[in-house]
Design a protein around this motif. Structure first.
Motif, PDB file in Angstrom:
ATOM      1  N   PRO A 583      13.343   1.429   3.703  1.00 19.27           N
ATOM      2  CA  PRO A 583      12.869   1.314   5.093  1.00 19.27           C
ATOM      3  C   PRO A 583      11.394   1.677   5.231  1.00 19.27           C
ATOM      4  N   LEU A 584      10.921   2.593   4.387  1.00 18.53           N
ATOM      5  CA  LEU A 584       9.521   3.006   4.500  1.00 18.53           C
ATOM      6  C   LEU A 584       8.583   1.909   3.998  1.00 18.53           C
ATOM      7  N   GLN A 585       9.029   1.174   2.987  1.00 10.23           N
ATOM      8  CA  GLN A 585       8.234   0.022   2.517  1.00 10.23           C
ATOM      9  C   GLN A 585       8.139  -1.010   3.636  1.00 10.23           C
ATOM     10  N   LEU A 586       9.294  -1.293   4.266  1.00  9.13           N
ATOM     11  CA  LEU A 586       9.304  -2.308   5.327  1.00  9.13           C
ATOM     12  C   LEU A 586       8.487  -1.856   6.540  1.00  9.13           C
ATOM     13  N   LEU A 587       8.583  -0.567   6.848  1.00 11.22           N
ATOM     14  CA  LEU A 587       7.830  -0.039   7.990  1.00 11.22           C
ATOM     15  C   LEU A 587       6.323  -0.240   7.768  1.00 11.22           C
ATOM     16  N   SER A 588       5.827   0.108   6.605  1.00 13.53           N
ATOM     17  CA  SER A 588       4.385  -0.063   6.344  1.00 13.53           C
ATOM     18  C   SER A 588       4.027  -1.544   6.400  1.00 13.53           C
ATOM     19  N   TYR A 589       4.880  -2.370   5.826  1.00 12.38           N
ATOM     20  CA  TYR A 589       4.602  -3.814   5.826  1.00 12.38           C
ATOM     21  C   TYR A 589       4.413  -4.319   7.260  1.00 12.38           C
ATOM     22  N   HIS A 590       5.363  -3.983   8.140  1.00 12.30           N
ATOM     23  CA  HIS A 590       5.284  -4.516   9.508  1.00 12.30           C
ATOM     24  C   HIS A 590       4.089  -3.936  10.260  1.00 12.30           C
ATOM     25  N   ILE A 591       3.833  -2.650  10.060  1.00 15.68           N
ATOM     26  CA  ILE A 591       2.686  -2.033  10.760  1.00 15.68           C
ATOM     27  C   ILE A 591       1.390  -2.710  10.306  1.00 15.68           C
ATOM     28  N   ALA A 592       1.246  -2.908   8.995  1.00 15.99           N
ATOM     29  CA  ALA A 592       0.020  -3.533   8.476  1.00 15.99           C
ATOM     30  C   ALA A 592      -0.158  -4.937   9.042  1.00 15.99           C
ATOM     31  N   LEU A 593       0.947  -5.649   9.104  1.00 14.16           N
ATOM     32  CA  LEU A 593       0.895  -7.021   9.629  1.00 14.16           C
ATOM     33  C   LEU A 593       0.471  -7.013  11.102  1.00 14.16           C
ATOM     34  N   MET A 594       1.047  -6.077  11.860  1.00 12.91           N
ATOM     35  CA  MET A 594       0.710  -5.994  13.290  1.00 12.91           C
ATOM     36  C   MET A 594      -0.740  -5.605  13.498  1.00 12.91           C
ATOM     37  N   ARG A 595      -1.314  -4.923  12.508  1.00 13.84           N
ATOM     38  CA  ARG A 595      -2.729  -4.516  12.622  1.00 13.84           C
ATOM     39  C   ARG A 595      -3.660  -5.545  11.964  1.00 13.84           C
ATOM     40  N   ASP A 596      -3.089  -6.712  11.636  1.00 17.59           N
ATOM     41  CA  ASP A 596      -3.887  -7.799  11.035  1.00 17.59           C
ATOM     42  C   ASP A 596      -4.521  -7.421   9.711  1.00 17.59           C
ATOM     43  N   CYS A 597      -3.868  -6.598   8.959  1.00 18.91           N
ATOM     44  CA  CYS A 597      -4.421  -6.190   7.656  1.00 18.91           C
ATOM     45  C   CYS A 597      -3.936  -7.164   6.581  1.00 18.91           C
ATOM     46  N   ASN A 598      -4.719  -7.285   5.526  1.00 17.40           N
ATOM     47  CA  ASN A 598      -4.289  -8.121   4.409  1.00 17.40           C
ATOM     48  C   ASN A 598      -3.299  -7.315   3.566  1.00 17.40           C
ATOM     49  N   VAL A 599      -2.029  -7.604   3.777  1.00 21.30           N
ATOM     50  CA  VAL A 599      -0.959  -6.796   3.189  1.00 21.30           C
ATOM     51  C   VAL A 599      -1.029  -6.790   1.654  1.00 21.30           C
ATOM     52  N   ASP A 600      -1.303  -7.954   1.081  1.00 20.12           N
ATOM     53  CA  ASP A 600      -1.256  -8.043  -0.390  1.00 20.12           C
ATOM     54  C   ASP A 600      -2.530  -7.548  -1.061  1.00 20.12           C
ATOM     55  N   GLN A 601      -3.630  -7.629  -0.324  1.00 19.04           N
ATOM     56  CA  GLN A 601      -4.908  -7.252  -0.941  1.00 19.04           C
ATOM     57  C   GLN A 601      -5.661  -6.300  -0.037  1.00 19.04           C
ATOM     58  N   PRO A 602      -5.174  -5.070   0.089  1.00  7.90           N
ATOM     59  CA  PRO A 602      -5.838  -4.111   0.976  1.00  7.90           C
ATOM     60  C   PRO A 602      -7.261  -3.802   0.505  1.00  7.90           C
ATOM     61  N   ARG A 603      -8.092  -3.434   1.473  1.00  9.04           N
ATOM     62  CA  ARG A 603      -9.511  -3.240   1.160  1.00  9.04           C
ATOM     63  C   ARG A 603      -9.704  -2.141   0.100  1.00  9.04           C
ATOM     64  N   ASN A 604     -10.698  -2.318  -0.699  1.00 11.47           N
ATOM     65  CA  ASN A 604     -11.147  -1.340  -1.709  1.00 11.47           C
ATOM     66  C   ASN A 604     -10.176  -1.098  -2.866  1.00 11.47           C
ATOM     67  N   LEU A 605      -8.999  -1.686  -2.808  1.00 10.49           N
ATOM     68  CA  LEU A 605      -8.010  -1.388  -3.857  1.00 10.49           C
ATOM     69  C   LEU A 605      -7.926  -2.517  -4.882  1.00 10.49           C
ATOM     70  N   ALA A 606      -7.325  -2.216  -5.999  1.00 12.06           N
ATOM     71  CA  ALA A 606      -7.019  -3.243  -6.999  1.00 12.06           C
ATOM     72  C   ALA A 606      -5.696  -2.853  -7.637  1.00 12.06           C
ATOM     73  N   LYS A 607      -5.039  -3.838  -8.176  1.00 13.64           N
ATOM     74  CA  LYS A 607      -3.691  -3.593  -8.700  1.00 13.64           C
ATOM     75  C   LYS A 607      -3.726  -2.788  -9.989  1.00 13.64           C
ATOM     76  N   SER A 608      -4.696  -3.108 -10.811  1.00 12.46           N
ATOM     77  CA  SER A 608      -4.672  -2.513 -12.136  1.00 12.46           C
ATOM     78  C   SER A 608      -5.954  -1.700 -12.285  1.00 12.46           C
ATOM     79  N   VAL A 609      -5.824  -0.377 -12.354  1.00  8.24           N
ATOM     80  CA  VAL A 609      -7.010   0.484 -12.263  1.00  8.24           C
ATOM     81  C   VAL A 609      -7.485   0.833 -13.675  1.00  8.24           C
ATOM     82  N   THR A 610      -8.302  -0.045 -14.228  1.00  9.05           N
ATOM     83  CA  THR A 610      -8.683   0.110 -15.636  1.00  9.05           C
ATOM     84  C   THR A 610      -9.997   0.870 -15.796  1.00  9.05           C
ATOM     85  N   VAL A 611     -10.472   1.490 -14.699  1.00  7.94           N
ATOM     86  CA  VAL A 611     -11.621   2.396 -14.844  1.00  7.94           C
ATOM     87  C   VAL A 611     -11.176   3.789 -14.415  1.00  7.94           C
ATOM     88  N   GLU A 612     -11.914   4.796 -14.891  1.00 11.10           N
ATOM     89  CA  GLU A 612     -11.538   6.179 -14.557  1.00 11.10           C
ATOM     90  C   GLU A 612     -11.819   6.476 -13.102  1.00 11.10           C
TER      91      GLU A 612
END
Ligand code: M6R
Length: 612
Positions: A583-612
């Motif tokens: 439920p917490l995953q779904l809650l964040s998903y819906h909130i992000a969507l309602m705030r017009d955020c890019n759910v799959d590619q949030p700002r400043n982040l990357a999937k694979s953190v290959t730098v320290e």
């Protein structure tokens, strides 16, 4: 972090590179660029997503059967057109894409400036291409030799691919501490940071090892040497991945698809490893080192982010069931202090990508100290999977959404099986309790399906939170790490500040924050501390906080106090995290969507953190 793709063969490179970059975009999306060789070197680079690059290059000359591409997650220098890769040598002959960090770039840059090199970007990468150029031109060396010598002078991490205008029949690639995969086709090669851009072209791949340099040629030949010039005999792997796994399959976002895949991915993780009817659990990696693991003095778990939360759950599980002492460490902290790790310890690294730089470094440290190192990883063939003494894949399939969901439940499933197996082998739980837990574990996928049915209700509750600036997540025992995970999911994709806290700690500080503006999400399914959690909720309500409680189906007490409740099916307490996180995953998903955020590619982040 940063995605690299390159092609040499008989086909037009540009469309292949763009498709590949779109697949790799989850690794970084600050800017993108390509360099195409067609007599000249044509370079197109643009700040923003790969689509911005496509728009920018519209109408330009893009032919060529050899090219390199890059999607960036900025480290040195702002995310803009100039700092985007590829970077080109001063004489315009070489173009290079890079993932990683050249730590001694400032010193190298100073020396190169003295030789007359002029730099146009703020990146460490541009220094590397100039260094290769300097070495190549000074002694008129072939590209691969110039790269080899240059890399002996570099401190840091790199995966690179370089093209040379004067040699249009080859590409040269190298890696150290950043991943690089070579796909072998019919008279063509694909190079990429992971297998996702390669899978639709060929299943035959080579995972380049640290300090290896590969030359791939248009003729179809290739060779691999170490940085010390020793010839290597590479192993060709067969990829086990389907193209559908990389598509949204009718969902609006990968994150939503991945949340809904969890009944299947949890089953896949258990398949062939847990059999409730026959009463056994078998994890290959664990069986191989059974004596050392069951007799370990201590288990140390190293991980980052969501994987660290899975590690915290493992601490509860392994100590509770198998009675082995467990310490959970942020990999980034473990590697830089002077930890006591001995040959009697087992160090478990948990990582979705298997490439997280800090986790890798912590493992290397543990290996040096003689501990047995065990990897719990999703990405097959990744660096962590390859350096560990033993390990288990979670088999969740590619996770594309930057926010980890199915990989987390995969990790927890695996760690739960590990705890059960250790408990059984060490005789710390009775056979009948073991059997009872096995029976219940095999019901978990069905119960996850049931939780997913609450999606509409959760969407409704999301409305209540979407405009709040803060949120507090509370949980106890097995659900404390879930509170941390719920808060991380919310902040990373919706940019609402959120804190996860042990429910009982609230009165030691965070309670001061509570007023009618503060949503408090409480995971209140624990049987063992039910009354205590109910009191914590009363304390929040007394201060007018808005309470959203995750409760067990049929709950009659907390549902009277909380403003909203989300029910999950009853289960054995050690398995609750596998249900309460959904439920917490779904809650964040819906909130992000309602705030017009890019759910799959949030700002400043990357999937694979290959730098320290
Ligand atoms: O690939 P890893 O599991 O090693 O990655 C660790 C973290 O970077 C990752 O879990 C991160 O916190 C996610 N964005 C969380 O959703």
């Amino acid at each position: 972090m940063c995605g690299i793709v390159a092609y040499i063969g008989e086909k037009e490179a540009y469309p292949l590179l763009i498709k590949g970059l779109k697949r790799l975009e989850y690794r970084g999306y600050d800017s993108a660029g390509v360099a195409l060789l067609n007599g000249d070197v044509n370079v197109y680079k643009k700040k923003g997503k790969v689509q911005e690059l496509v728009n920018h290059a519209q109408g330009a000359k893009k032919n060529g059967t050899l090219g390199i591409g890059h999607t960036r997650w900025a480290t040195h220098g702002a995310p803009d057109d100039l700092n985007a890769h590829p970077h080109v040598s001063g004489d315009g002959r070489l173009a290079l894409v890079h993932n990683g960090i050249i730590e001694n770039y400032a010193l190298l840059k100073k020396a190169l400036e003295k030789e007359g090199h002029v730099f146009h970007s703020e990146t460490d990468t541009e220094v590397l291409v100039h260094l290769i150029e300097e070495i190549q031109n000074r002694d008129n060396l072939p590209l691969e030799e110039a790269i080899r010598i240059a890399l002996t002078r570099v401190v840091g991490a790199y995966a690179i691919v370089v093209l040379d205008k004067n040699d249009p029949n080859k590409l040269v690639a190298a890696r150290k501490a950043s991943p690089l995969v070579i796909g072998i086709g019919e008279n063509e090669f694909f190079l990429a940071s992971d297998a996702t851009p390669i899978i639709e072209h060929t299943k035959k791949v080579i995972y380049l090892n640290d300090e290896e340099i590969a030359v791939v040629r248009r003729s179809g030949s290739y060779d691999i040497r170490t940085i010390n010039n020793e010839v290597q005999a590479p192993f060709i792997h067969e990829l086990d991945m389907k193209i559908e796994m990389l598509e949204k399959g009718g969902y609006d976002y990968f994150m939503l698809k991945e949340i809904h895949e969890q009944p299947t991915t949890i089953s896949d993780c258990m398949r062939g490893r847990l059999n409730a009817d026959e009463g056994w659990i078998m994890l290959g990696g664990l069986e191989e080192h059974v004596n050392r693991i069951t007799k370990a003095k201590r288990i140390i778990i190293a991980a980052c982010g969501t994987s660290w939360h899975a590690g915290l759950i493992a601490e509860y599980l392994i100590e509770d069931l198998a009675r082995l002492p467990v310490e959970v460490e942020y990999a980034s902290e473990l590697r830089y202090r002077n930890p006591i790790i001995t040959e009697d310890d087992v160090v478990i690294a948990i990582s979705q990508s298997g490439e997280t730089a800090d986790t890798l470094a912590a493992l290397e440290l543990a290996k040096e100290k003689g501990a047995l190192i065990y990897g719990i990883v999703n990405v097959v063939g990744s660096s962590i999977a390859r350096i560990t003494d033993a390990g288990s894949y979670i088999h969740a399939g590619p996770e594309i959404g930057v926010a980890s969901t199915k990989a987390f439940t995969g990790q927890v499933t695996l760690l739960t099986m590990m705890a059960l197996s250790l408990a059984h082998k060490r005789g710390t739980i009775s056979t009948s309790y073991f059997q009872q837990l096995l029976n219940e574990m095999s019901n978990i996928p069905k119960k996850v399906e049931k939780v997913l049915e609450s999606n509409k209700k959760i969407e409704y509750i999301a409305q209540e939170i979407k405009d709040k600036p803060n949120a507090l997540y509370l949980g106890r025992g097995y659900n404390f790490p879930i509170a941390l995970e719920g808060a991380l999911k919310l902040k990373e994709i919706s940019y609402i500040h959120a804190e996860g806290y042990p429910a009982a700690e609230m009165k030691h500080g965070p309670i001061a924050l509570i007023d009618e503006e503060m949503p408090v999400i409480v995971i209140a399914t624990n049987k063992s501390a039910y009354d205590k959690i109910a009191s914590n909720i009363q304390e929040v309500k007394a201060r007018k906080g808005l309470v959203i409680a995750v409760v067990t189906e049929g709950d009659e007490v907390i549902s009277q106090i909380a403003d909203y409740t989300i029910e999950i099916p009853d289960t054995e307490e050690p398995f609750t995290p596998l249900l309460s996180v959904i439920p917490l995953q779904l809650l964040s998903y819906h909130i992000a969507l309602m705030r017009d955020c890019n759910v799959d590619q949030p700002r400043n982040l990357a999937k694979s953190v290959t730098v320290e």
